[in-house]
Write an enzyme that holds these catalytic residues in place. Structure first.
Site, PDB file in Angstrom:
ATOM      1  CG  HIS A 198      -5.680  -2.514  -2.124  1.00  0.00           C
ATOM      2  ND1 HIS A 198      -7.001  -2.067  -1.709  1.00  0.00           N
ATOM      3  CD2 HIS A 198      -5.685  -3.944  -2.873  1.00  0.00           C
ATOM      4  CE1 HIS A 198      -7.703  -3.352  -1.957  1.00  0.00           C
ATOM      5  NE2 HIS A 198      -7.081  -4.413  -2.669  1.00  0.00           N
TER       6      HIS A 198
HETATM    7  S1  FES Z   1      -6.248   0.987  -0.684  1.00  0.00           S
HETATM    8 FE1  FES Z   1      -7.593  -0.373  -1.773  1.00  0.00          FE
HETATM    9  S2  FES Z   1      -9.552  -0.008  -0.526  1.00  0.00           S
HETATM   10 FE2  FES Z   1      -8.179   1.501   0.372  1.00  0.00          FE
END
Ligand code: FES
Length: 233
Positions: A198
């Site tokens: 993410h």
């Molecule tokens: S940014 Fe979501 S798991 Fe690492």
């Protein structure tokens, strides 16, 4: 005339009718009780078809507290108590042995790494208790960069000093604090680690600088020995 088979029986009947009664008793195989003799056992039911009389067992009871029967009772209670205690001990011991960690799990509890085999400016990933652990041999430039950050501006404020035991060795769990992905080393906007799941960016001290992760990468329990060995766990 009587038949031949019934003749002996008829003769015996005739002879017995002529003998006196006492003589007949004398030849009997079962001795008869004399008229005045009586049994020494006194039945509580004698002569009564229905009775509520209770037999007397007093001669079987202990004569006084602490007598023979009491001693026997104490012995039985003591013996049963000892057997029960031994059984309980054995059960608890078995339970604890089953619950304790097995030898292979204990072996995984600690991991030893020879730090002299890791060149400066390189990352090594080891597995400890099923999780990746990042070991970074930092350069002096990286240490300076980590110390130049304004801690109060960080989402999870921690100085670099709080995160390391020796400045050149950074040891962290390689698990993103957002949802648990494994970040990529030497990547991201801050020259540290980048989580592609993410888009979380960690700096060269493993602190979260950008993206959804709420916390810095976790520092596990570890120590560095005098002969330059890292023991994680
Ligand atoms: S940014 Fe979501 S798991 Fe690492």
């Amino acid at each position: 005339m009587a038949p031949l088979q019934t003749l002996p029986r008829a003769l015996a009947r005739a002879a017995s009718s002529r003998l006196p009664t006492q003589a007949v008793r004398a030849v009997s195989s079962t001795p008869a009780l004399s008229a005045g003799a009586s049994s020494s056992f006194e039945s509580p039911f004698k002569g009564e078809s229905k009775t509520t009389k209770v037999p007397d067992f007093s001669k079987y009871m202990a004569k006084a507290p602490g007598g023979k029967n009491a001693l026997y009772s104490y012995f039985m209670v003591g013996t049963m108590g000892a057997i029960t205690a031994a059984g309980a001990k054995s059960t608890i011991q078995e339970f604890l042995v089953n619950m304790s960690a097995s030898a292979d799990v204990l072996a995984m509890a600690k991991v030893e790494v020879d730090l002299s085999a890791i060149p400066e400016g390189k990352n090594v990933i080891i597995k400890w208790r099923g999780k990746p652990v990042f070991i970074r041999h930092r350069t002096q430039a990286e240490i300076d960069e980590a110390n130049s950050v304004n801690v109060s501006s960080l989402r999870h404020p921690e100085t670099d000093e709080q995160r390391v035991k020796q400045p050149e060795w950074l040891v962290m769990l390689g698990v993103c604090t957002h949802l648990g992905c494994v970040p990529i080393g030497e990547a991201g906007d801050f020259g540290g680690w980048f989580c592609p799941c993410h888009g979380s960016h960690y700096d060269i001290s493993g602190r979260i600088r950008k993206g959804p992760a709420p916390l810095n990468l976790e520092i596990p329990e570890y120590e560095i020995t005098e002969d330059n060995k890292l023991v994680v766990g």
